[in-house]
Design an enzyme around this catalytic site. Structure first.
Site, PDB file in Angstrom:
ATOM      1  N   HIS A 102      -4.410 -14.395  -1.559  1.00 20.49           N
ATOM      2  CA  HIS A 102      -3.948 -13.927  -2.864  1.00 20.49           C
ATOM      3  C   HIS A 102      -3.288 -15.061  -3.627  1.00 20.49           C
ATOM      4  O   HIS A 102      -2.852 -16.050  -3.038  1.00 20.49           O
ATOM      5  CB  HIS A 102      -2.930 -12.789  -2.702  1.00 20.49           C
ATOM      6  CG  HIS A 102      -1.646 -13.220  -2.033  1.00 20.49           C
ATOM      7  ND1 HIS A 102      -1.568 -13.503  -0.680  1.00 20.49           N
ATOM      8  CD2 HIS A 102      -0.417 -13.463  -2.537  1.00 20.49           C
ATOM      9  CE1 HIS A 102      -0.338 -13.872  -0.371  1.00 20.49           C
ATOM     10  NE2 HIS A 102       0.380 -13.874  -1.482  1.00 20.49           N
ATOM     11  N   ASP A 104       0.102 -15.057  -6.255  1.00 19.13           N
ATOM     12  CA  ASP A 104       1.225 -14.126  -6.300  1.00 19.13           C
ATOM     13  C   ASP A 104       1.269 -13.339  -7.606  1.00 19.13           C
ATOM     14  O   ASP A 104       1.124 -13.896  -8.692  1.00 19.13           O
ATOM     15  CB  ASP A 104       2.547 -14.898  -6.175  1.00 19.13           C
ATOM     16  CG  ASP A 104       2.708 -15.528  -4.801  1.00 19.13           C
ATOM     17  OD1 ASP A 104       2.340 -14.884  -3.800  1.00 19.13           O
ATOM     18  OD2 ASP A 104       3.210 -16.666  -4.737  1.00 19.13           O
ATOM     19  N   HIS A 258      -3.385 -18.252  -1.427  1.00 17.99           N
ATOM     20  CA  HIS A 258      -2.767 -18.576  -0.141  1.00 17.99           C
ATOM     21  C   HIS A 258      -2.702 -17.335   0.736  1.00 17.99           C
ATOM     22  O   HIS A 258      -2.908 -16.206   0.264  1.00 17.99           O
ATOM     23  CB  HIS A 258      -1.385 -19.197  -0.327  1.00 17.99           C
ATOM     24  CG  HIS A 258      -0.409 -18.290  -1.026  1.00 17.99           C
ATOM     25  ND1 HIS A 258      -0.378 -18.132  -2.390  1.00 17.99           N
ATOM     26  CD2 HIS A 258       0.561 -17.473  -0.545  1.00 17.99           C
ATOM     27  CE1 HIS A 258       0.563 -17.273  -2.718  1.00 17.99           C
ATOM     28  NE2 HIS A 258       1.147 -16.839  -1.620  1.00 17.99           N
ATOM     29  N   ARG A 273      12.186 -17.136  -0.915  1.00 14.37           N
ATOM     30  CA  ARG A 273      11.235 -17.577  -1.948  1.00 14.37           C
ATOM     31  C   ARG A 273      11.734 -17.312  -3.360  1.00 14.37           C
ATOM     32  O   ARG A 273      12.242 -16.225  -3.659  1.00 14.37           O
ATOM     33  CB  ARG A 273       9.909 -16.845  -1.767  1.00 14.37           C
ATOM     34  CG  ARG A 273       8.797 -17.350  -2.645  1.00 14.37           C
ATOM     35  CD  ARG A 273       7.544 -16.508  -2.524  1.00 14.37           C
ATOM     36  NE  ARG A 273       7.708 -15.249  -3.240  1.00 14.37           N
ATOM     37  CZ  ARG A 273       6.840 -14.231  -3.183  1.00 14.37           C
ATOM     38  NH1 ARG A 273       5.769 -14.313  -2.410  1.00 14.37           N
ATOM     39  NH2 ARG A 273       7.053 -13.125  -3.844  1.00 14.37           N
TER      40      ARG A 273
HETATM   41  C1  SIN Z   1       3.621 -15.448   0.144  1.00 12.21           C
HETATM   42  O1  SIN Z   1       2.550 -14.881   0.166  1.00 12.21           O
HETATM   43  O2  SIN Z   1       4.173 -15.727  -0.903  1.00 12.21           O
HETATM   44  C2  SIN Z   1       4.273 -15.845   1.431  1.00 12.21           C
HETATM   45  C3  SIN Z   1       3.480 -16.803   2.220  1.00 12.21           C
HETATM   46  C4  SIN Z   1       4.085 -17.022   3.579  1.00 12.21           C
HETATM   47  O3  SIN Z   1       5.010 -16.306   3.970  1.00 12.21           O
HETATM   48  O4  SIN Z   1       3.619 -17.926   4.272  1.00 12.21           O
END
Ligand code: SIN
Length: 278
Positions: A102, A104, A258, A273
């Site tokens: 995906h 984000d 990602h 994050r």
């Molecule tokens: C995310 O999808 O923003 C997180 C990625 C992760 O936890 O590695």
């Protein structure tokens, strides 16, 4: 390739990703250093830092050097600080946030330009993150497919990943809104996006948020979208990052997808994050 004077930049794969050294992310960074970090992000799409001590305040102040902080509409349940998202994976969880490819929060009208993810606690092995270069994914399509996609939009929604119908909270520690007042956020975006800074074309769909092609049913658009989902994460478009405590990944959300690899099993993974408004 840019010649960098303030930072060292070492690519980690042929497709995208570079490790940056010579920077204390929590320090007072001058405009020239921030400019080089931004340039490295544009050039490598995702950049990584190691061994960083980053308090919440410093994480947020570093983020603000690149834009306003984006407040996620579905996380931060009961949290006073709405600007930070915590992604926690505990033993017994049968799912982790972000385990499918995906970009984000693409259901929003203006998806975030990027995200900065800091590892608080990670397992000795497992729990890597994969990234895929969506410029390369677009460029590798046939001329016929490029022509067909040009001008088409896809509808994105968060209906699969939040709200009472998604049922994600029963499976994992990272909880999202699932109250009765929750309503999906739905917006359409061009399938081929033009990056606002590099002016390069890239694919902008993903199997988590994209629902269907605008003006077509899910059944009609499914075969085209499923082809694009398989295509966009071909191994030659990807890199893989293995986390250590204090590692940071900073990705350009406009031209990458990602995935968090769901192989932490009986161990804990705790990440913090921020997202940068688009
Ligand atoms: C995310 O999808 O923003 C997180 C990625 C992760 O936890 O590695």
């Amino acid at each position: 390739m840019t010649v960098y004077e303030r930072i060292r930049v070492e690519p980690i794969s042929g497709a995208l990703g570079a490790e940056i050294s010579g920077v204390d992310v929590a320090g007072e960074l001058d405009a020239a250093t921030i400019g080089e970090i931004r340039q490295a992000l544009l050039e490598h799409l995702v950049i990584f830092f190691r061994d960083q001590e980053l308090s919440v305040a410093r994480h947020k102040s570093f983020t603000r050097r690149f834009g306003d902080i984006f407040v996620h509409p579905n996380y931060q349940l009961g949290q006073e600080d709405k600007e930070m998202v915590y992604l926690l994976r505990r033993p017994g969880d049968t799912s982790v946030a972000g385990e499918k490819w995906h970009a984000d929060t693409t259901m929003t009208a203006t998806p975030p330009m990027g995200a900065i993810l800091h590892a608080l606690k990670v397992a000795e092995y497992g729990g890597d993150t994969l990234f895929a270069n969506q410029y390369l994914a677009y460029e590798a399509l046939s001329d016929g497919m490029k022509e067909m996609l040009d001008g088409l939009k896809a509808v994105h929604s968060d209906i699969r990943v939040a709200g009472p119908q998604s049922d994600v909270n029963a499976k994992r520690s990272s909880q999202v809104r699932d109250d009765a007042n929750w309503r999906p956020t739905v917006n359409a975006h061009p399938i081929v996006s033009v990056h606002p800074e590099t002016v390069r074309k890239c694919l902008f769909v993903n199997p988590v948020y994209t629902m269907h092609i605008e003006g077509m049913t899910e059944a009609e658009s499914g075969p085209i979208l499923n082809f694009l989902y398989d295509h966009q994460c071909r191994p030659e478009f990807t890199c893989r990052f293995g986390w250590k405590p204090g590692s940071i990944a900073f990705w350009d959300n406009r031209c990458t997808v990602h995935l968090a690899v769901h192989d932490v099993f009986d161990r804990v993974r705790h990440m913090q994050r921020t997202q940068i408004a688009g």
